[in-house]
Motif scaffolding. Structure first.
Motif, PDB file in Angstrom:
ATOM      1  N   GLN A  83      -3.983  -0.525  -0.792  1.00 22.06           N
ATOM      2  CA  GLN A  83      -4.983   0.212  -1.551  1.00 22.06           C
ATOM      3  C   GLN A  83      -4.291   1.369  -2.265  1.00 22.06           C
ATOM      4  O   GLN A  83      -3.498   2.089  -1.671  1.00 22.06           O
ATOM      5  N   GLY A  84      -4.589   1.536  -3.544  1.00 18.69           N
ATOM      6  CA  GLY A  84      -3.952   2.588  -4.329  1.00 18.69           C
ATOM      7  C   GLY A  84      -2.755   2.093  -5.114  1.00 18.69           C
ATOM      8  O   GLY A  84      -2.230   2.809  -5.976  1.00 18.69           O
ATOM      9  N   ALA A  85      -2.303   0.859  -4.848  1.00 12.93           N
ATOM     10  CA  ALA A  85      -1.136   0.328  -5.549  1.00 12.93           C
ATOM     11  C   ALA A  85      -1.410   0.113  -7.031  1.00 12.93           C
ATOM     12  O   ALA A  85      -0.475   0.033  -7.833  1.00 12.93           O
ATOM     13  N   ASP A  86      -2.688   0.039  -7.407  1.00 16.59           N
ATOM     14  CA  ASP A  86      -3.023  -0.113  -8.827  1.00 16.59           C
ATOM     15  C   ASP A  86      -2.621   1.125  -9.624  1.00 16.59           C
ATOM     16  O   ASP A  86      -2.490   1.070 -10.851  1.00 16.59           O
ATOM     17  N   GLN A  87      -2.394   2.256  -8.930  1.00 22.87           N
ATOM     18  CA  GLN A  87      -1.984   3.488  -9.596  1.00 22.87           C
ATOM     19  C   GLN A  87      -0.466   3.679  -9.578  1.00 22.87           C
ATOM     20  O   GLN A  87       0.035   4.706 -10.032  1.00 22.87           O
TER      21      GLN A  87
END
Length: 352
Positions: free
Chosen positions: A116-120
């Motif tokens: 989670q958060g890897a899209d950033q």
């Protein structure tokens, strides 16, 4: 314009592993254990228990009840250990510097998981196949003793001077991530393998000798045993809080511009991890906005998430340090493919 602002692509007190760690990766009993084991390159755990890992692991344990078992070494060393244990997997999460995280992926040591958060996280700072993601951005650099050598050297050539004989050391290429970075930067700055090896052969006259761990060099520089050593910005910046004589600098070729490249701490979930679900939870936690905001303030590094803009005093000082430094992007595919060739060439050139 600040050249450091764009991170470049996927750029080395350990706790003893509990004897009760399961031998069967992914078993129900293992999955139920409140444990997650991390194999990591050194640099993110503080000398006095005040590093980014110390804070994040403590916060993670308080939130989840999952205890972090931590094992530290050079980047290459951690990958080799995980390889040896493939039939009896012990690690859940592997954190290494490039090119060793790519090596771990190509050898099948990592399973796919997108935290989670890897899209950033920028596309170059995570694997295209979803096997690893950067959790702390970082850059390669050198350190000098500010007391005995107030003005940092400016060039590679300056390090050949006799005053550095037995007062200079760099960690071992192929074993330590930062040591391998010496080869990568030299090949870039000198324009290829052959001229880089010619230079490193000359530099060997001043080199103290091998070191499997880069973090062990900083105390020697701080005490004045060494005048110059290799390192990386995050680790050395964090160490400088307790080692006041450390100064960070970036070599140039001749009178050219100083250069560096990104060496992020990249994390992946180990294939057949004994505590896979706990590993996923830790990877998620390391990329939370809260943990990322502490990367500079606590760890002296650069957030991996693009949407986290650090404004603390450390972040401001780190930005100043990187001003005027050219950041290049290594060909990591080539390095992953030919790393053994480059390391063998270095061994031949230096007699190591």
């Amino acid at each position: 314009m600040r050249t450091y602002a764009k991170p470049i692509a996927a750029v080395t007190g350990s706790l003893v592993l509990a004897a009760g760690l399961t031998a069967c990766g992914g078993s129900t009993a293992a999955s139920d254990e409140k444990i997650v084991t991390v194999y990591s390159a050194d640099g993110l755990k503080g000398e006095a228990g005040d590093g980014w890992y110390d804070k994040v692991f403590a916060d993670f344990e308080r939130k989840t009840g999952i205890k972090v078992k931590y094992v530290e070494g050079g980047s290459g060393e951690m990958v080799q250990r995980a390889l040896r244990e493939r039939s009896n997997t012990q690690a859940d999460v592997l954190v290494t510097l490039p090119p060793f995280i790519q090596q771990a992926g190509s050898k099948g040591l990592l399973q796919k998981y997108t935290p989670q958060g890897a899209d950033q996280v920028g596309g170059g700072d995570k694997a295209s196949d979803g096997t690893w993601t950067s959790v702390v951005n970082n850059y390669f650099g050198f350190i000098h003793n500010k007391k005995e050598l107030p003005a940092a050297p400016t060039s590679w050539e300056e390090l050949l001077d006799g005053r550095f004989k037995n007062r200079l050391q760099y960690s071992t290429p192929g074993v330590a991530g930062d040591g391998t970075a010496v080869l990568i930067k030299a090949m870039h700055d000198f324009g290829g393998q052959e001229p880089a090896m010619e230079y490193l052969k000359k530099l060997q006259a001043n080199n103290v000798g091998p070191s499997s761990s880069t973090s062990k060099l900083a105390p020697k520089v701080d005490k004045g045993e060494l005048l110059v050593a290799n390192g990386d910005v995050q680790m050395n910046f964090a160490q400088s809080t307790s080692m006041p004589n450390l100064g960070i600098w970036f070599p140039a070729k001749g009178a050219g511009r100083p250069t560096t490249f990104a060496l992020p701490y990249a994390a992946g979930l180990v294939d057949k991890a004994p505590h896979t679900e706990n590993g996923r939870k830790l990877l998620d936690f390391m990329l939370t906005e809260g943990a990322q905001r502490e990367v500079s303030a606590v760890g002296g590094g650069f957030p991996a998430r693009k949407d986290v803009k650090a404004t603390d005093a450390n972040a401001i000082e780190l930005a100043r340090l990187m001003e005027g430094v050219e950041v290049f992007e290594p060909d990591w595919a080539d390095i992953d493919k030919n790393l053994k060739t480059y390391v063998d060439a270095w061994k031949s050139a230096t007699g190591s």
